[in-house]
Design an enzyme around this catalytic site. Structure first.
Site, mmCIF file in Angstrom:
data_model
loop_
_atom_site.group_PDB
_atom_site.id
_atom_site.type_symbol
_atom_site.label_atom_id
_atom_site.label_comp_id
_atom_site.label_asym_id
_atom_site.label_seq_id
_atom_site.Cartn_x
_atom_site.Cartn_y
_atom_site.Cartn_z
ATOM 1 N N GLU B 13 -10.045 -4.198 6.507
ATOM 2 C CA GLU B 13 -9.477 -4.295 7.656
ATOM 3 C C GLU B 13 -9.568 -3.904 8.303
ATOM 4 O O GLU B 13 -9.921 -2.458 9.124
ATOM 5 C CB GLU B 13 -8.087 -5.433 7.945
ATOM 6 C CG GLU B 13 -7.963 -6.398 9.025
ATOM 7 C CD GLU B 13 -9.066 -5.601 10.219
ATOM 8 O OE1 GLU B 13 -9.679 -6.346 10.976
ATOM 9 O OE2 GLU B 13 -8.451 -4.854 10.420
ATOM 10 N N CYS B 60 -5.047 -8.729 15.118
ATOM 11 C CA CYS B 60 -5.361 -8.702 12.952
ATOM 12 C C CYS B 60 -5.248 -10.063 12.824
ATOM 13 O O CYS B 60 -4.164 -10.868 12.265
ATOM 14 C CB CYS B 60 -4.623 -7.924 12.613
ATOM 15 S SG CYS B 60 -5.273 -7.750 10.663
ATOM 16 N N CYS B 63 -3.278 -9.719 8.014
ATOM 17 C CA CYS B 63 -1.386 -9.741 8.780
ATOM 18 C C CYS B 63 -1.947 -10.291 9.947
ATOM 19 O O CYS B 63 -0.627 -9.856 10.275
ATOM 20 C CB CYS B 63 -1.414 -8.272 8.323
ATOM 21 S SG CYS B 63 -1.991 -7.328 9.310
ATOM 22 N N HIS B 67 2.050 -9.296 14.228
ATOM 23 C CA HIS B 67 2.055 -8.992 15.613
ATOM 24 C C HIS B 67 2.554 -9.628 16.026
ATOM 25 O O HIS B 67 3.409 -9.946 17.738
ATOM 26 C CB HIS B 67 0.510 -8.188 15.862
ATOM 27 C CG HIS B 67 0.066 -7.293 15.179
ATOM 28 N ND1 HIS B 67 0.259 -6.046 15.337
ATOM 29 C CD2 HIS B 67 -0.667 -6.950 15.061
ATOM 30 C CE1 HIS B 67 -0.151 -5.111 14.696
ATOM 31 N NE2 HIS B 67 -0.918 -5.118 14.335
ATOM 32 N N ARG B 477 1.461 -3.863 5.599
ATOM 33 C CA ARG B 477 1.088 -2.283 5.500
ATOM 34 C C ARG B 477 2.309 -0.965 6.246
ATOM 35 O O ARG B 477 1.644 -0.335 6.574
ATOM 36 C CB ARG B 477 0.056 -2.175 6.046
ATOM 37 C CG ARG B 477 -1.430 -3.023 6.080
ATOM 38 C CD ARG B 477 -2.395 -2.852 6.055
ATOM 39 N NE ARG B 477 -3.403 -3.919 5.153
ATOM 40 C CZ ARG B 477 -2.921 -4.812 5.230
ATOM 41 N NH1 ARG B 477 -2.326 -6.028 6.274
ATOM 42 N NH2 ARG B 477 -3.838 -6.164 4.101
ATOM 43 N N SER B 500 -1.387 0.953 10.619
ATOM 44 C CA SER B 500 -2.613 1.855 10.084
ATOM 45 C C SER B 500 -2.463 3.306 11.111
ATOM 46 O O SER B 500 -3.736 3.886 10.678
ATOM 47 C CB SER B 500 -3.736 0.856 10.070
ATOM 48 O OG SER B 500 -4.137 0.076 8.661
ATOM 49 N N CYS B 544 -5.885 -1.165 7.879
ATOM 50 C CA CYS B 544 -6.062 -2.782 8.365
ATOM 51 C C CYS B 544 -6.453 -2.078 10.125
ATOM 52 O O CYS B 544 -5.419 -1.273 10.504
ATOM 53 C CB CYS B 544 -4.756 -3.494 8.582
ATOM 54 S SG CYS B 544 -4.439 -4.743 8.796
ATOM 55 N N CYS B 547 -5.913 -3.159 13.403
ATOM 56 C CA CYS B 547 -4.666 -3.147 13.866
ATOM 57 C C CYS B 547 -4.176 -1.742 14.382
ATOM 58 O O CYS B 547 -3.208 -1.916 15.812
ATOM 59 C CB CYS B 547 -3.493 -3.776 12.585
ATOM 60 S SG CYS B 547 -3.488 -5.141 12.221
#
Lengths: 374, 565
Positions: B13, B60, B63, B67, B477, B500, B544, B547
């Site tokens: 991502e 994101c 995922c 958030h 993640r 990330s 990701c 993110c």
């Protein structure tokens, strides 16, 4: 490809799909677009003649949500689109190649198929900091978008970020983010599929439309296909009867909420949002936001992060309508709701035009531009 | 010495660039750079905190729940809202479904092509493939005829001459070790997983109206009504639908994903000794099984340092800091309290188009989070290690089974392969656990508890004039934290420290490498022009990037210690 006329017919035969079944499917497609049944054989003929058009999918200031939505496509499935219907020659999230080899693939399409390929854009395009807010392979998103979209036969902007700038462009737009129409003015055959993210059903329908008719569908003033954006959420909402009857949710989880009453007072933006969620729904028809008890947030409309917020404040303060006083007057609401929808559409269009004139550096967006729905 | 640039790193991502120095067939040094910035925290300032989840959710779309969860928790923590039991259970279901689906997609669609040579599958014998499939699983799609069909489909695709997303890859690279039959098996399951993920994620449509970007979150609870006697609510029909989906998920995970991971890993055991990285692991913990805010979580929090599985330290969020020495932000003059400080984005890298980044200076939009001054790896491996080290029985059993089948010791977990195995173990674990939350939802309905929201805290007039809150979550993640400062009913400041960012961040003020950078050291590279091995280790973290990029805090500033509810 090139010499592979009729590959789809062979493909279908191999999978045991008869001519009769194909015609039946095409009749369904014709129905979706409101075409006469006689169009079915024309569609079938078009599908069986089709070569695999090349598609490249660019991701800029994105969250990958439109790609994920694309992965949920059910009719056709993403596997069928990627393997059978189109040649997806560049898509960072799914492609095997990386780095230099990935960039070569993109260059190959732009050079080798100039004027013939489709470009899909996901995410907004930042204009601040000389393009450094988004680079891929060392090139700025703006540079890539100009190059690729400029040579595409058509560009499909998927999601509200690629269409109108979306979240990165929300006030104060820290990176000078723009949608494709504003970042690459004059791009040929631009189709906007707004919403956050795009509904896979609408992307699939658009691709089927194009593969069948070899032309693009009629669009509204925001270059959105009428088959998906021709009516408001409110027009087709399954809770519309509750609105008309004045039955509103007042508290999360109250009896009215559990019974599926209207979410207008909880902030629903369905009356000013043009999108077909109530009819196609999401995830192959499983459900949709209002169906799970939450108001529409207006995600298919320009500047919705500024104009539709606060999300839980209800709508009466549509510009030009001081209608809050009639909030409990059912008859009044019928009129106001419908009129507001059209006014909302017109007003938003005006804002879109004003943004095109000068995107302006970050932070310069005026409050009058961003505060349409106080 | 050759300098390698991998940009874009695909099958992730977002936008990630890796630069590496390669000498003697090994990576000698590496730099991880994120090349996209949006400034979402700046956009949040001045807005209604009840809207924040929808904004941060769009950090994101992969995922797509994480958030939103961290955001509603942070605001609830600030204003003192207490979501009722149904909201807790609905959130657990949403989070677990996200993790299960995300992990399967990662293995098959983002990571597998680093290990599976698609072109080699064309020379597979379908009968032998069938034998292999039936030797590792009782999954019914395993006949010779079935694999012959997959092979024909693949061959027809290749023969058409348009390789699409499979063009230009590293097929035939000497690092590919699977026999043709295993490659064909994996291709078949790549396609099956593509269909499965689309079906399974209907869980999210049931619970959140749509996926991606579910729309049922609320500060104080959930917007999904629960009522067994109403058709517009989650009812027993929904319970039945969800149980059908979770049963199929268990089937797919136990009979396809797990056997495939074991089969692929058995050919790549050398990767159990590659890609270890920093050796420090941090976990916030997740899945509250009780409404008592002090009750333990299904997956425990904790910190492991120096690969010491025997010692899981309690997590102390006040020890989290962030450095910006190598990040494109203005340097903070001195540590500041969250409500005072704000760094600003300031790009000082080369003007695009560029060939090289100046890695001695600032080189990423990511910052460098540290715990007690040390870089930390977050994610499924960290969660499984902390659970293992904390005595989580089922995790110990599952990890033990995997290690026994691969005939390796626990030290093999600290590696590229360890990340893949841990992600799979976690998926098996959650697929087993998820039905307990569906049952809890049905149990609440039976008791007549239909509450979904703490309605007393909905009106901002009920909030204090000024409040701080923190929301923690274990995203697929890894460890995710949101911090919010609310003043007069509006967001005064918002900040996120994201998985990330922990994993992909650049060097810090002391020049300590981030986890990606450290994990790439000594990674073998057979051909600098085809850096397949670099992708293997980077992908094992499941990057990701959208993110990871965040803005509103300053160097070495301590974050407010607030316990999430």
């Amino acid at each position: 490809m090139g010499t592979r006329d009729g590959w789809l017919a062979g493909e279908l035969r191999r999978r045991g799909v008869s001519r009769r079944e194909l015609l039946f499917f095409c009749a369904g497609v014709a129905g979706t677009f409101g075409l006469p049944a006689s169009a079915a054989s024309q569609i079938a003929a078009a599908l069986t003649r089709a070569k695999k058009p090349v598609l490249v999918w660019l991701e800029f200031q994105d969250c990958c949500g439109n790609t994920e939505s694309f992965l949920r496509s059910g009719a056709p499935t993403v596997g069928e689109i990627v393997l059978d219907l189109l040649s997806v020659d560049y898509h960072e999230t799914i492609m095997a190649a990386a780095g230099t080899q990935a960039e070569e693939a993109l260059r190959g399409v732009v050079k080798g198929s100039a004027g013939q390929f489709l470009a899909v854009v996901e995410g907004s395009i930042p204009t601040g900091a000389d393009g450094a807010y988004c680079t891929i392979g060392g090139r700025s998103a703006l540079d890539i978008a100009r190059d690729v979209c400029g040579k595409a036969a058509a560009t499909i902007a998927v999601g509200t970020c690629a269409t109108y700038g979306g979240l990165p462009a929300a006030s104060p737009n820290p990176t000078g983010a723009l949608g494709v129409a504003d970042a690459v003015p004059g791009v040929k055959n631009l189709i906007n599929l707004s919403a956050c993210p795009v509904n896979a059903a609408n992307l699939a329908a658009l691709l089927t439309y194009f593969l069948t008719f070899k032309r693009w569908p009629p669009l509204d003033g925001f270059r959105r296909p009428l088959f998906a954006y021709g009516k408001t959420i409110h027009d087709n909402c399954e809770r519309r009867a509750h609105f008309d009857a004045g039955q509103y949710v007042e508290i999360w989880g109250d009896d009215a909420h559990r019974a599926g009453a209207c979410l207008y007072k909880m902030g629903c933006k369905g009356p000013v949002t043009y999108q077909n969620c109530p009819t196609v729904r999401w995830n192959e028809g499983t459900n949709w936001p209002i169906g799970c008890g939450h108001p529409c947030i207006g995600c298919a409309e320009p500047d919705f992060w500024d104009r539709m917020t606060p999300f839980y404040k209800h709508l009466p303060s549509i510009p030009g309508f001081a209608a809050a006083s009639s909030v409990d007057t059912v008859g009044g609401w019928l009129t106001v709701g419908t009129a507001a929808a059209y006014v909302g559409h017109g007003v938003l269009k005006g804002v879109q035009n004003s943004r095109k004139k000068g995107a302006g550096p970050p932070g310069e967006k005026s409050s009058s531009e961003t505060g349409g729905l106080p | 010495m050759s300098h390698i640039v991998v940009d874009p790193v695909t099958r992730i991502e977002g936008h990630l660039r890796i630069e590496a120095e390669v000498d003697g067939g090994q990576v000698q040094d590496a730099w991880s750079s994120s090349t996209m910035f949006r400034g979402i925290e700046l956009i949040l300032k001045g807005r209604d905190p009840r809207d924040a989840w929808a904004f941060t959710q769009r950090i994101c779309g992969v995922c797509t729940t994480v958030h939103a969860i961290a955001s509603v928790r942070a605001v609830e923590n600030a204003i003192g809202a207490r979501p009722p039991p149904n909201a807790r259970v609905l959130r657990n279901l949403i989070m677990a479904a996200q993790c299960i689906q995300d992990h399967v997609i990662h293995f098959y669609h983002l990571h597998a092509l680093d290990w599976v040579d698609v072109v080699s599958a064309l020379s597979a014998d379908p009968e032998k493939t069938s034998g292999l499939a039936q030797s590792i699983s009782d999954w019914p799609l395993s006949s010779t005829k079935y694999f012959a069909g997959v092979k024909t489909r693949l061959k027809d695709f290749v023969d058409r001459g348009q390789l699409g997303p499979f063009a230009n890859a590293y097929w035939g690279h000497p690092a590919y070790k699977l026999p043709p039959e295993a490659n064909l098996l994996a291709v078949a399951h790549y396609l099956e997983a593509l269909d499965w993920q689309r079906q399974f994620i209907k869980m999210h449509a049931i619970l959140g109206g749509k996926n991606p970007h579910l729309q049922s979150f609320l500060v104080g609870g959930m917007a999904t009504p629960v009522d067994p006697d109403r058709q517009a609510s989650i009812n027993m029909g929904s319970v039945g639908q969800m149980k059908e989906l979770t049963a199929k998920a268990r089937d797919f995970v136990n009979r396809v994903y797990l056997p495939d991971v074991l089969a692929v890993a058995s050919f790549y055991k050398d990767w159990a000794g590659i890609g270890a990285g920093v050796g420090n692991y941090l976990v916030y913990g997740e899945y509250p099984d009780s409404d008592d805010p002090n009750a333990s979580l299904f997956l425990p929090s904790g910190v492991i340092r120096g690969r010491n599985l025997g010692k899981v330290e309690p997590l102390d969020p006040t020890r989290i800091t962030e450095a910006v020495k190598h990040s494109w932000y203005e340097d903070g003059a001195q540590p500041l309290h969250p409500k005072e400080g704000e760094t600003k984005p300031r790009y000082t890298g080369p003007k695009p188009p560029y060939e090289r980044l100046d890695t001695a200076a600032k080189y990423s939009w990511l910052k460098s989070p540290r715990y007690g001054g040390e870089p930390m790896e977050v994610g499924p491996l960290s969660r499984m290690l902390v659970a293992y080290g904390s005595g989580h029985k089922r995790v110990q059993e599952l990890v033990g089974t995997v290690l026994t089948k691969l005939q390796v010791g626990p030290e093999a977990l600290f590696s590229t392969l360890g990340r893949i195995a841990a992600r799979c173990v976690e998926t098996v674990l959650l697929a087993e656990k998820i039905d307990s939350w569906i049952d809890a939802l049905a149990g609440n309905m039976e008791k007549g508890d239909l509450r979904i929201h703490d309605t007393g805290k909905w009106d901002p007039a009920s909030w204090p004039a000024e409040a701080f809150g923190a929301g923690f979550h274990e995203a697929p993640r890894g460890a995710l934290g949101h911090w919010v400062h609310i003043k007069d009913g509006r967001i005064a400041n918002y900040q996120c420290i994201v998985p990330s960012t922990w994993n992909a961040g650049p060097r810090d003020g002391q020049e300590k490498r981030g986890p990606y950078e450290a994990a790439l050291l000594r990674t073998p590279v057979a051909d600098a022009k085809q850096p397949l091995e670099i992708l293997r280790t980077v992908h094992s973290f499941d990057p990701c990037m959208a993110c990871g990029v965040h803005v509103v805090d300053t160097e070495r500033r301590e974050l407010a210690l607030v316990k999430a509810s």
